[in-house]
Design a protein around this motif. Structure first.
Motif, PDB file in Angstrom:
ATOM      1  N   ARG A  86      29.885  33.021   9.162  1.00 57.75           N
ATOM      2  CA  ARG A  86      31.333  32.772   9.169  1.00 57.75           C
ATOM      3  C   ARG A  86      31.677  31.500   8.401  1.00 57.75           C
ATOM      4  O   ARG A  86      32.674  31.436   7.689  1.00 57.75           O
ATOM      5  CB  ARG A  86      31.848  32.678  10.613  1.00 57.75           C
ATOM      6  CG  ARG A  86      31.989  34.036  11.288  1.00 57.75           C
ATOM      7  CD  ARG A  86      32.355  33.882  12.745  1.00 57.75           C
ATOM      8  NE  ARG A  86      33.655  33.272  12.934  1.00 57.75           N
ATOM      9  CZ  ARG A  86      34.818  33.930  12.965  1.00 57.75           C
ATOM     10  NH1 ARG A  86      34.820  35.251  12.798  1.00 57.75           N
ATOM     11  NH2 ARG A  86      35.947  33.306  13.163  1.00 57.75           N
ATOM     12  N   ASN A  89      31.037  32.148   4.651  1.00 57.31           N
ATOM     13  CA  ASN A  89      32.068  33.038   4.136  1.00 57.31           C
ATOM     14  C   ASN A  89      33.363  32.272   3.871  1.00 57.31           C
ATOM     15  O   ASN A  89      34.019  32.473   2.846  1.00 57.31           O
ATOM     16  CB  ASN A  89      32.316  34.167   5.135  1.00 57.31           C
ATOM     17  CG  ASN A  89      33.262  35.217   4.596  1.00 57.31           C
ATOM     18  OD1 ASN A  89      33.164  35.635   3.458  1.00 57.31           O
ATOM     19  ND2 ASN A  89      34.206  35.648   5.439  1.00 57.31           N
ATOM     20  N   ARG A 212      42.673  30.714  11.224  1.00 58.77           N
ATOM     21  CA  ARG A 212      41.789  31.844  11.513  1.00 58.77           C
ATOM     22  C   ARG A 212      41.845  32.094  13.019  1.00 58.77           C
ATOM     23  O   ARG A 212      41.517  31.216  13.803  1.00 58.77           O
ATOM     24  CB  ARG A 212      40.357  31.531  11.092  1.00 58.77           C
ATOM     25  CG  ARG A 212      39.383  32.696  11.201  1.00 58.77           C
ATOM     26  CD  ARG A 212      38.003  32.260  10.747  1.00 58.77           C
ATOM     27  NE  ARG A 212      37.251  33.316  10.096  1.00 58.77           N
ATOM     28  CZ  ARG A 212      36.126  33.124   9.419  1.00 58.77           C
ATOM     29  NH1 ARG A 212      35.629  31.911   9.308  1.00 58.77           N
ATOM     30  NH2 ARG A 212      35.502  34.142   8.860  1.00 58.77           N
ATOM     31  N   SER A 255      38.608  39.656   5.083  1.00 55.73           N
ATOM     32  CA  SER A 255      37.147  39.616   5.178  1.00 55.73           C
ATOM     33  C   SER A 255      36.676  39.923   6.583  1.00 55.73           C
ATOM     34  O   SER A 255      35.723  40.681   6.777  1.00 55.73           O
ATOM     35  CB  SER A 255      36.636  38.251   4.724  1.00 55.73           C
ATOM     36  OG  SER A 255      35.234  38.159   4.874  1.00 55.73           O
ATOM     37  N   ASP A 256      37.331  39.339   7.569  1.00 59.70           N
ATOM     38  CA  ASP A 256      36.940  39.571   8.967  1.00 59.70           C
ATOM     39  C   ASP A 256      37.144  41.031   9.370  1.00 59.70           C
ATOM     40  O   ASP A 256      36.386  41.571  10.166  1.00 59.70           O
ATOM     41  CB  ASP A 256      37.745  38.652   9.905  1.00 59.70           C
ATOM     42  CG  ASP A 256      37.329  37.188   9.771  1.00 59.70           C
ATOM     43  OD1 ASP A 256      36.244  36.925   9.213  1.00 59.70           O
ATOM     44  OD2 ASP A 256      38.092  36.312  10.236  1.00 59.70           O
ATOM     45  N   GLU A 257      38.188  41.643   8.823  1.00 63.75           N
ATOM     46  CA  GLU A 257      38.448  43.052   9.151  1.00 63.75           C
ATOM     47  C   GLU A 257      37.363  43.963   8.602  1.00 63.75           C
ATOM     48  O   GLU A 257      37.107  45.042   9.141  1.00 63.75           O
ATOM     49  CB  GLU A 257      39.805  43.471   8.584  1.00 63.75           C
ATOM     50  CG  GLU A 257      40.982  42.854   9.338  1.00 63.75           C
ATOM     51  CD  GLU A 257      42.310  43.186   8.688  1.00 63.75           C
ATOM     52  OE1 GLU A 257      42.293  43.690   7.534  1.00 63.75           O
ATOM     53  OE2 GLU A 257      43.368  42.939   9.316  1.00 63.75           O
TER      54      GLU A 257
END
Length: 259
Positions: A86, A89, A212, A255-257
């Protein structure tokens, strides 16, 4: 650790705790500490810490200062933290936007995270201008003393704020803490921080949160250098910084999705 906490612990690892004590002590030390000073401050004998210090040095977590017999923390722990998916990223997504921000504004910029009551710079992009100001990666300052720190703190829940406050070193007086909380609320309302650098004259720190999950995961900051004939005003750059932070946040959501 007090007696109650000690009784509640299910497992103990004395050797591991010695190593962690050494790392935490050196992390807070202003100067390299010789073995004798480490032993004195941890209330242990030099003999029981000597082998632990040698292993930590061999593994690259501490190093001996070239000009003294003292030991200092290396950046190995920092590098390990940066390898977290994380975190990595976020930095990877931020860098292209940061480069565009530098190109548009003509100013350097950096990315900062929270770490143990401090803000720490984890990435930077320098301006190509002949005259400018930038902050090195790994630079640390207490949360209450920087624009990045104020932004990181401002966009946290009350519970997280209280936890961070317990880590402030030196601790703030009740009056200073009340003032800092009020300032953070102001920053949260206006979404961006503009403040004169407490360390460098002629520099205005401009910082915005990278959100975030409803909280600031990082702070994007431009140390704006005042010039006789500026291309952009500080207010114009603040709009650019806020827009760049929002672009990074949008990319983080996408990106998290996908994960």
């Amino acid at each position: 650790m007090d007696d109650i906490e000690d009784e509640d612990r299910r497992y103990k690892a004395p050797a591991l705790e010695k190593g962690l004590d050494i790392l935490e002590l050196l992390a807070d030390a202003a100067e390299p500490l010789p073995l004798a000073a480490i032993a004195d401050q941890l209330d242990r004998s030099r003999g029981e810490l000597h082998r632990m210090v040698q292993v930590l040095q061999f593994r690259g977590y501490i190093d001996q200062d070239a000009g003294s017999e003292g030991y200092r923390l290396t950046d190995r722990l920092f590098a390990l933290g940066m390898r977290q998916p994380r975190t990595r990223n976020l930095v990877e997504l931020s860098l292209p936007v940061m480069r565009q921000l530098v190109q548009d504004s003509g100013e350097s910029c950096h990315l900062a995270f929270h770490s143990r009551g401090e803000m720490v710079v984890v990435a930077r992009v320098e301006s190509g201008e002949q005259v400018g100001f930038s902050v090195r990666v790994g630079y640390r300052r207490p949360i209450p003393s920087t624009a990045s720190g104020a932004v990181l703190y401002a966009f946290q829940s009350d519970a997280v704020r209280q936890r961070w406050e317990s880590l402030f070193a030196p601790a703030l007086s009740p009056a200073a803490l009340k003032e800092f909380r009020a300032h953070a609320d102001t920053v949260r309302t206006r979404q961006v921080e503009l403040t004169q650098s407490p360390l460098v004259g002629g520099v205005t720190d401009i910082s915005a949160p990278i959100m975030r999950g409803g909280a600031a995961a990082a702070a994007l900051t431009v140390p704006y250098l005042e010039r006789r004939e500026p291309v952009h005003s500080a207010e114009q750059v603040s709009v650019m910084v806020l827009a760049a932070a929002e672009r990074i946040a949008e990319q983080l959501v996408q990106s998290d999705e996908r994960l």
